[in-house]
Design a protein around this motif. Structure first.
Motif, PDB file in Angstrom:
ATOM      1  N   PRO A   1       0.928  -1.393   0.073  1.00  0.00           N
ATOM      2  CA  PRO A   1       0.097   0.260  -0.149  1.00  0.00           C
ATOM      3  C   PRO A   1       1.043   1.372  -0.053  1.00  0.00           C
ATOM      4  O   PRO A   1       2.213   1.448   0.269  1.00  0.00           O
ATOM      5  CB  PRO A   1      -0.632  -0.220   1.610  1.00  0.00           C
ATOM      6  N   TYR A   2       0.234   2.131  -0.582  1.00  0.00           N
ATOM      7  CA  TYR A   2       0.999   3.796  -0.842  1.00  0.00           C
ATOM      8  C   TYR A   2       0.629   4.061   1.195  1.00  0.00           C
ATOM      9  O   TYR A   2      -0.347   4.370   1.570  1.00  0.00           O
ATOM     10  CB  TYR A   2       0.284   4.620  -1.697  1.00  0.00           C
ATOM     11  N   VAL A   3       0.910   4.696   1.120  1.00  0.00           N
ATOM     12  CA  VAL A   3       1.170   5.913   2.845  1.00  0.00           C
ATOM     13  C   VAL A   3       1.794   7.269   2.805  1.00  0.00           C
ATOM     14  O   VAL A   3       2.986   6.722   2.702  1.00  0.00           O
ATOM     15  CB  VAL A   3       1.635   5.248   4.173  1.00  0.00           C
ATOM     16  N   TYR A   4       1.470   7.616   3.214  1.00  0.00           N
ATOM     17  CA  TYR A   4       2.340   9.088   3.301  1.00  0.00           C
ATOM     18  C   TYR A   4       3.052   9.481   4.263  1.00  0.00           C
ATOM     19  O   TYR A   4       2.686   8.688   5.203  1.00  0.00           O
ATOM     20  CB  TYR A   4       1.073  10.314   3.108  1.00  0.00           C
ATOM     21  N   GLY A   5       4.548   9.373   3.533  1.00  0.00           N
ATOM     22  CA  GLY A   5       5.904   9.800   4.268  1.00  0.00           C
ATOM     23  C   GLY A   5       6.028   8.162   4.837  1.00  0.00           C
ATOM     24  O   GLY A   5       6.689   8.427   5.631  1.00  0.00           O
ATOM     25  N   SER A   6       5.146   7.633   4.471  1.00  0.00           N
ATOM     26  CA  SER A   6       5.930   5.696   5.439  1.00  0.00           C
ATOM     27  C   SER A   6       7.274   5.411   4.822  1.00  0.00           C
ATOM     28  O   SER A   6       7.889   5.720   3.673  1.00  0.00           O
ATOM     29  CB  SER A   6       5.234   4.603   4.690  1.00  0.00           C
ATOM     30  N   ASN A   7       8.450   5.033   5.662  1.00  0.00           N
ATOM     31  CA  ASN A   7       9.840   4.133   4.938  1.00  0.00           C
ATOM     32  C   ASN A   7       9.541   3.337   4.221  1.00  0.00           C
ATOM     33  O   ASN A   7      10.875   2.527   4.977  1.00  0.00           O
ATOM     34  CB  ASN A   7      10.864   4.868   5.926  1.00  0.00           C
ATOM     35  N   GLY A   8       8.233   2.275   4.627  1.00  0.00           N
ATOM     36  CA  GLY A   8       8.578   0.618   4.419  1.00  0.00           C
ATOM     37  C   GLY A   8       8.882  -0.081   6.284  1.00  0.00           C
ATOM     38  O   GLY A   8       8.672   0.257   6.783  1.00  0.00           O
ATOM     39  N   PRO A   9       8.578  -2.059   5.820  1.00  0.00           N
ATOM     40  CA  PRO A   9       9.057  -1.866   5.136  1.00  0.00           C
ATOM     41  C   PRO A   9       7.732  -2.731   4.340  1.00  0.00           C
ATOM     42  O   PRO A   9       7.714  -3.667   3.257  1.00  0.00           O
ATOM     43  CB  PRO A   9      10.076  -2.995   5.646  1.00  0.00           C
ATOM     44  N   ASP A  10       6.455  -2.174   4.462  1.00  0.00           N
ATOM     45  CA  ASP A  10       5.198  -2.475   3.684  1.00  0.00           C
ATOM     46  C   ASP A  10       4.389  -1.725   3.794  1.00  0.00           C
ATOM     47  O   ASP A  10       3.414  -2.339   3.060  1.00  0.00           O
ATOM     48  CB  ASP A  10       4.608  -3.685   5.319  1.00  0.00           C
ATOM     49  N   SER A  11       4.444  -0.951   3.436  1.00  0.00           N
ATOM     50  CA  SER A  11       3.700   0.294   2.674  1.00  0.00           C
ATOM     51  C   SER A  11       5.191   1.987   2.514  1.00  0.00           C
ATOM     52  O   SER A  11       6.051   1.595   3.005  1.00  0.00           O
ATOM     53  CB  SER A  11       3.114   0.567   3.754  1.00  0.00           C
ATOM     54  N   TRP A  12       4.299   2.542   1.470  1.00  0.00           N
ATOM     55  CA  TRP A  12       5.764   3.232   0.871  1.00  0.00           C
ATOM     56  C   TRP A  12       5.027   4.538   0.034  1.00  0.00           C
ATOM     57  O   TRP A  12       3.661   4.470  -0.124  1.00  0.00           O
ATOM     58  CB  TRP A  12       6.013   2.325  -0.657  1.00  0.00           C
ATOM     59  N   ASP A  13       6.020   5.621   0.013  1.00  0.00           N
ATOM     60  CA  ASP A  13       5.496   6.799  -0.442  1.00  0.00           C
ATOM     61  C   ASP A  13       6.005   6.827  -1.383  1.00  0.00           C
ATOM     62  O   ASP A  13       7.102   5.743  -1.778  1.00  0.00           O
ATOM     63  CB  ASP A  13       5.730   7.870   0.467  1.00  0.00           C
ATOM     64  N   CYS A  14       6.187   7.755  -2.826  1.00  0.00           N
ATOM     65  CA  CYS A  14       6.745   7.224  -4.315  1.00  0.00           C
ATOM     66  C   CYS A  14       8.250   7.754  -3.435  1.00  0.00           C
ATOM     67  O   CYS A  14       9.014   6.700  -4.299  1.00  0.00           O
ATOM     68  CB  CYS A  14       6.585   8.443  -5.306  1.00  0.00           C
ATOM     69  N   SER A  15       8.895   8.274  -3.074  1.00  0.00           N
ATOM     70  CA  SER A  15      10.516   8.651  -2.851  1.00  0.00           C
ATOM     71  C   SER A  15      10.415   7.846  -2.175  1.00  0.00           C
ATOM     72  O   SER A  15      12.154   7.489  -1.451  1.00  0.00           O
ATOM     73  CB  SER A  15      10.478  10.327  -2.417  1.00  0.00           C
ATOM     74  N   SER A  16      10.166   7.012  -0.970  1.00  0.00           N
ATOM     75  CA  SER A  16      11.140   6.029   0.114  1.00  0.00           C
ATOM     76  C   SER A  16      10.797   5.228  -0.885  1.00  0.00           C
ATOM     77  O   SER A  16      11.601   4.181  -0.649  1.00  0.00           O
ATOM     78  CB  SER A  16      10.067   5.494   1.006  1.00  0.00           C
ATOM     79  N   LEU A  17      10.108   4.456  -1.698  1.00  0.00           N
ATOM     80  CA  LEU A  17      10.486   3.152  -2.104  1.00  0.00           C
ATOM     81  C   LEU A  17      11.864   3.344  -3.077  1.00  0.00           C
ATOM     82  O   LEU A  17      12.281   3.034  -3.149  1.00  0.00           O
ATOM     83  CB  LEU A  17       9.065   3.038  -3.290  1.00  0.00           C
ATOM     84  N   ILE A  18      12.225   4.928  -3.965  1.00  0.00           N
ATOM     85  CA  ILE A  18      13.084   5.048  -4.554  1.00  0.00           C
ATOM     86  C   ILE A  18      14.403   5.096  -4.107  1.00  0.00           C
ATOM     87  O   ILE A  18      15.146   4.695  -3.976  1.00  0.00           O
ATOM     88  CB  ILE A  18      12.885   5.984  -5.352  1.00  0.00           C
ATOM     89  N   GLN A  19      14.167   5.535  -2.896  1.00  0.00           N
ATOM     90  CA  GLN A  19      15.315   5.583  -2.608  1.00  0.00           C
ATOM     91  C   GLN A  19      15.690   4.196  -0.939  1.00  0.00           C
ATOM     92  O   GLN A  19      16.918   3.159  -1.631  1.00  0.00           O
ATOM     93  CB  GLN A  19      15.632   6.863  -0.801  1.00  0.00           C
ATOM     94  N   LYS A  20      15.050   3.307  -1.275  1.00  0.00           N
ATOM     95  CA  LYS A  20      15.020   2.061  -0.463  1.00  0.00           C
ATOM     96  C   LYS A  20      15.049   0.816  -1.318  1.00  0.00           C
ATOM     97  O   LYS A  20      16.067   0.711  -1.040  1.00  0.00           O
ATOM     98  CB  LYS A  20      13.880   1.965  -0.150  1.00  0.00           C
TER      99      LYS A  20
END
Length: 314
Positions: A214-233
């Motif tokens: 799922p997409y979650v604003y401000g999330s850093n994973g590992p089970d949910s992401w926002d657009c930039s955290s996915l790219i960073q991780k």
């Protein structure tokens, strides 16, 4: 009555209020999402700025403590030299000549006088430098403290704005018809995709493995992401450190043209640079889209207007 009927017939009838179409509702939903994404990235940037300012503050405090310690030590040295002077250890040339027993004694006394003068001058210079360093460190610490306070207030404001924007996004989502909501919530293409060797392929492998999360604003994973955290991780998984925000990622690596896009490239969207995705090839990308949508594959051009493309490897 006949006249009234004629007049009534001649008057324009009030137009019926146009009902929004499914396309209109979806467009509004996407617009609200883009605005929320921008606020989210602004908040993340403010948090990064705060960390930097807190780092500056910690360094300033360390510098201040060192400068104060140096000031105390050097002030003690200056005080000792001053006490020696008042105690008679320091003479001028005439007094040295009058109390000398011989020419050699006079030369010895003059040498001592010069040494004391040099020591005193050096000690005073070091003390002055230490006091100035302490003043500079104090000023830097105060400025960093004030900047941190402003950033904390800014973050609080953006949190409130983001929460309000998310509410609007969810309200608009609920107004979409069933077909639109199903299309948005679909995980899309979950088939196996070959990735190229190297850093970019490793990053893409990670991003593809998150499909359906799922997409979650401000999330850093590992089970949910926002657009930039996915790219960073994804790039961290490949051994490369890049910034947390879409703004930082829009400046990472080197720019490439749309015709050069290949696997692993970071696609930057909108003039605000508020959204990022990772290219799979020249036509497809994987991204954490927005509220209500899982990480999925989409056509590069369907995501939004591409305003930049960055290549981390090669």
């Amino acid at each position: 009555m006949a006249t009234a009927a004629v007049v009534a017939a001649a008057l324009p009838t009030a137009p019926a209020t146009a009902q929004p179409t499914a396309a209109d509702a979806l467009k509004k939903y996407n617009e609200l999402n883009e605005q929320a994404s921008r606020i989210n990235q602004d908040q993340l940037k403010a948090q990064d700025d705060l960390k930097a300012k807190q780092g500056e503050l910690d360094k300033a405090k360390t510098d201040l403590a060192a400068a104060k310690q140096a000031e105390e030590t050097l002030r003690g040295q200056v005080d000792l030299l001053t006490e020696a002077s008042f105690g008679g250890a320091r003479f001028n040339q005439l007094s040295a000549l009058l109390v000398s027993n011989s020419q050699q004694d006079f030369l010895n006394r003059m040498t001592a006088i010069n040494i004391l003068a040099t020591d005193n001058a050096e000690a005073l210079k070091k003390l002055t430098d230490a006091v100035e360093a302490a003043d500079t460190a104090t000023r830097t610490a105060n400025e960093a403290t004030e900047a941190s306070k402003k950033l904390l207030a800014e973050i609080d404001q953006k949190k409130v704005a983001l929460a309000k924007q998310i509410e609007e996004v969810r309200a608009q989502y609920n107004q979409l018809n069933t077909a639109a909501r199903n299309a948005i919530s679909s995980r899309g293409d979950m088939s196996s995709i070959l990735v190229p060797p190297g850093t970019a392929g490793k990053a893409l492998e990670f991003a593809l493995a998150q499909r359906g999360e799922p997409y979650v604003y401000g999330s850093n994973g590992p089970d949910s992401w926002d657009c930039s955290s996915l790219i960073q991780k994804a790039y961290a998984y490949a051994g490369v450190s890049i910034g947390r925000t879409s703004y930082a990622q829009a400046a990472a690596g080197r720019p490439v043209s749309r015709s050069e896009v290949k696997a692993g490239d970071i696609l930057v969207y909108y003039s605000s640079q508020s959204h990022v995705a990772m290219a799979i090839d020249g036509t497809r990308a994987v991204h954490a889209s927005t509220e209500g949508q899982p990480v999925k594959i989409a056509d590069i051009n369907s995501i939004g207007p591409v305003t930049g493309i960055r290549r981390i490897e090669g």
